[in-house]
Structure formats: C-alpha cells, structure tokens
Write an enzyme that holds these catalytic residues in place. Sequence first.
Site, PDB file in Angstrom:
ATOM      1  N   SER A  34       0.818  -1.226  -0.127  1.00 17.77           N
ATOM      2  CA  SER A  34       0.015  -0.125  -0.065  1.00 17.77           C
ATOM      3  C   SER A  34       0.792   1.160   0.091  1.00 17.77           C
ATOM      4  O   SER A  34       1.728   1.310   0.577  1.00 17.77           O
ATOM      5  CB  SER A  34      -0.779   0.049   1.363  1.00 17.77           C
ATOM      6  OG  SER A  34      -1.671   1.238   1.485  1.00 17.77           O
ATOM      7  N   CYS A  35       0.501   2.431  -0.758  1.00 20.92           N
ATOM      8  CA  CYS A  35       1.039   3.528  -0.557  1.00 20.92           C
ATOM      9  C   CYS A  35       0.144   4.661  -0.517  1.00 20.92           C
ATOM     10  O   CYS A  35      -0.882   4.454   0.551  1.00 20.92           O
ATOM     11  CB  CYS A  35       1.780   3.778  -1.980  1.00 20.92           C
ATOM     12  SG  CYS A  35       0.757   3.887  -3.416  1.00 20.92           S
ATOM     13  N   LYS A  36       0.081   5.722  -1.063  1.00 25.85           N
ATOM     14  CA  LYS A  36      -0.793   6.843  -0.628  1.00 25.85           C
ATOM     15  C   LYS A  36      -2.082   6.628  -1.666  1.00 25.85           C
ATOM     16  O   LYS A  36      -3.231   6.778  -0.976  1.00 25.85           O
ATOM     17  CB  LYS A  36      -0.334   8.316  -1.072  1.00 25.85           C
ATOM     18  CG  LYS A  36      -1.124   9.470  -0.723  1.00 25.85           C
ATOM     19  CD  LYS A  36      -0.511  10.652  -0.996  1.00 25.85           C
ATOM     20  CE  LYS A  36      -1.508  11.980  -0.758  1.00 25.85           C
ATOM     21  NZ  LYS A  36      -0.866  13.394  -0.913  1.00 25.85           N
TER      22      LYS A  36
END
Length: 199
Positions: free
Chosen positions: A150-152
């Site tokens: 997951s990132c932004k």
Amino acid sequence: MVVNKLISFRLGIILNSELRQSKKVFVSIKPLSAKCYHTLPKVLHQHSHVTPIGNRVGNCFLAPNILSRAMSGSKSLSVNYDDVVKAQGDKDILIIDVREVSEIQETGQLPGSIHIPMNDVVNELNLSKENFKNKYSREKPALADKIIVSCKSGRRSAWVQSEIQKIGYSNSYNYDGGWLDWEKHQKALNAINARKRVL
C-alpha cells in the site's frame, strides 16, 4: 517495437482490469495508428485522452508498470478496504506500507502494516529469515505467502507489487486506494459512530 501475441493478450487482461477501476494507465498523443490497433486490444481506442506517460508501443503510451507486467507475465491482483481490514487480523498475511518516511511521520503507517519505503522493499525481502524477523518483528514471508502493498493512492504500490512478483512473490496484492482510501473509510466510520453517540 513489435509486441507479440502473448504480450498483447496479457495487456488486454491487465488493461481491462485497470479500466474497471477507472485508472488512467495509458494514453495516445495522436489518434491510434493501424499498427496500434493490430498490436493492442481495441479497448485502447476508447481511452486515449489523458496525458502521455511511460513507454511507447506503436503510437500508444503505456504506464511503465503496465507494460512491464505484460512482458513479464506478472499478475494484476488487488484488494479493497474490506480486504485490508480482514488482513489486519490475519497473521499469515503481511501488509507493507511503502510510502516514504516523511509521509509516515505525517499520518502514521497503515494499521497492521510494517513500513518499508518503496525503493527498499525488494532488498528487504531478500534478507535472511533471521534478519527480517529481527528488524520487523514479523516472520519473513515465504514466496507463496500473501503480501499486500500500500502507498498513498495505489500507484507506487502497484510498481512495488510488480517488482516483488519478479523475485517470486506471486501472491502479492496491491491496495488500489492506498492511504487515501483508508482515510476516507475511517472518516466515514467515525462520522457514523459520532451520530450513534448523539442518538
């Protein structure tokens, strides 16, 4: 660049998956040429209106992670908010927040995750089992174990997903909405709980 039938087929699968999620993953700066029509799925013709990025195939431009996934045969696997919530209670699933340190300092990392900046993930997954556990207080995942990255917003983590699939972690999933999606759902949940308390 000539794209063979196998790569074209993989592109069709990946692009249709991405388009169902309304992702702007490829573009054309001009009307698609006949070469493009023969090379890529016709679905490209309907989505050729955003800014050019990435690698050129004929007169088409593809986001780098899309083309690399098609050429490597890596799978496009994704999860949503509900999937992540379930995964947080499953010790056999590793969640990796791949945002930068500055982002984690601002928001905190995704609950239930370990934090590894995106450019370090491959190297960290190549650590020995002992070193990985000492560093992250989690067992190092086996190649067949499920990993969620997951990132932004899901773009950087899609690249990480592709990279770790290349080193054998075929059961890796991308949290498409990333932190923004998590935060949106949490705010909605908090608002519902606040209304309940008032009532």
